[in-house]
Design a protein around this motif. Structure first.
Motif, mmCIF file in Angstrom:
data_model
loop_
_atom_site.group_PDB
_atom_site.id
_atom_site.type_symbol
_atom_site.label_atom_id
_atom_site.label_comp_id
_atom_site.label_asym_id
_atom_site.label_seq_id
_atom_site.Cartn_x
_atom_site.Cartn_y
_atom_site.Cartn_z
ATOM 1 N N LEU A 126 0.871 -1.163 0.000
ATOM 2 C CA LEU A 126 0.000 0.000 0.000
ATOM 3 C C LEU A 126 0.913 1.219 0.000
ATOM 4 O O LEU A 126 1.708 1.392 0.917
ATOM 5 N N GLY A 127 0.834 2.042 -1.013
ATOM 6 C CA GLY A 127 1.737 3.187 -1.124
ATOM 7 C C GLY A 127 1.294 4.370 -0.287
ATOM 8 O O GLY A 127 1.584 5.507 -0.624
ATOM 9 N N HIS A 128 0.599 4.107 0.786
ATOM 10 C CA HIS A 128 0.114 5.177 1.664
ATOM 11 C C HIS A 128 0.309 4.707 3.103
ATOM 12 O O HIS A 128 -0.243 3.688 3.505
ATOM 13 N N ASP A 129 1.087 5.429 3.874
ATOM 14 C CA ASP A 129 1.399 4.990 5.235
ATOM 15 C C ASP A 129 1.483 6.160 6.207
ATOM 16 O O ASP A 129 2.538 6.483 6.718
ATOM 17 N N PRO A 130 0.353 6.793 6.482
ATOM 18 C CA PRO A 130 0.377 7.905 7.434
ATOM 19 C C PRO A 130 0.577 7.404 8.862
ATOM 20 O O PRO A 130 0.480 6.200 9.128
ATOM 21 N N ALA A 151 4.662 9.130 0.378
ATOM 22 C CA ALA A 151 4.113 10.027 -0.644
ATOM 23 C C ALA A 151 5.168 10.499 -1.642
ATOM 24 O O ALA A 151 4.862 10.688 -2.820
ATOM 25 N N GLY A 152 6.385 10.659 -1.197
ATOM 26 C CA GLY A 152 7.444 11.077 -2.104
ATOM 27 C C GLY A 152 7.667 10.069 -3.223
ATOM 28 O O GLY A 152 8.015 10.435 -4.345
ATOM 29 N N GLY A 158 -4.866 10.201 -3.421
ATOM 30 C CA GLY A 158 -5.610 10.434 -4.660
ATOM 31 C C GLY A 158 -4.861 9.980 -5.897
ATOM 32 O O GLY A 158 -5.481 9.538 -6.876
ATOM 33 N N ASP A 159 -3.541 10.042 -5.867
ATOM 34 C CA ASP A 159 -2.730 9.588 -6.992
ATOM 35 C C ASP A 159 -2.835 8.077 -7.188
ATOM 36 O O ASP A 159 -2.526 7.571 -8.267
#
Length: 174
Positions: A126-130, A151-152, A158-159
């Motif tokens: 998962l390319g999202h890890d807050p 995110a970088g 959204g991307d």
């Protein structure tokens, strides 16, 4: 519209759906947001219930506040006087993972960490890890176009979205 089990007017439920993670100290144009409990919290379990509540609130001019995990710090989940808060955490199914196309079909109420674990089990990431990964929802991350530590490399949430099922307030599902 959502059944007796899907509605709450309990003071504790109303209080915890009043503010996001900023709590009562969220900055606003006029100072600090002090929080206004909603009129009711609804917990739909499928899109037909989301649609019914959206139409109900729209027809009556009642503010409808979508609620994911409430982990945001951007004021996206702040209840307003007389509002209906629609807590989407029961829309929590992971319907499919397509390894070949690197996609997953999930409900808006699925916790990000659950998606990450399922994807990792399939050799994906998962390319999202807050910071809120264990408690934030997919819907909230998409709605706020959230970013995390990856995110970088992978962009904002959204991307990473390929498609959405969206309920419009006048009775249409796109």
């Amino acid at each position: 519209l959502v059944g007796n089990d899907g509605v709450s007017i309990e003071p504790d439920d109303l209080a915890c759906h009043t503010n996001d993670s900023y709590g009562r100290y969220a900055p606003t144009k006029d100072g600090l947001h002090r929080g206004t409990p909603p009129r009711v919290v609804v917990n739909p379990t499928h899109v037909d219930q989301v649609l019914a509540v959206a139409c109900y609130s729209s027809e009556r001019g009642i503010p409808l506040i979508p609620w994911g995990g409430g982990t945001g710090v951007a004021g996206g989940a702040l209840a307003v006087d007389g509002s209906i808060v629609m807590d989407l955490k029961k829309l929590n199914r992971i319907d499919a993972v397509d390894v070949e196309n690197r996609t997953a079909t999930v409900g808006g109420g699925v916790i990000l960490e659950q998606v990450a674990q399922v994807l990792e089990g399939q050799g994906l990431i998962l390319g999202h890890d807050p910071w809120s990964l264990p408690i934030a929802t997919v819907g909230g991350a998409v709605a706020t176009n959230g970013v995390g530590y990856l995110a970088g490399k992978y962009g904002s949430m959204g991307d990473q979205v390929v498609g959405l099922e969206v309920v419009l307030p006048y009775g249409e599902v796109l």
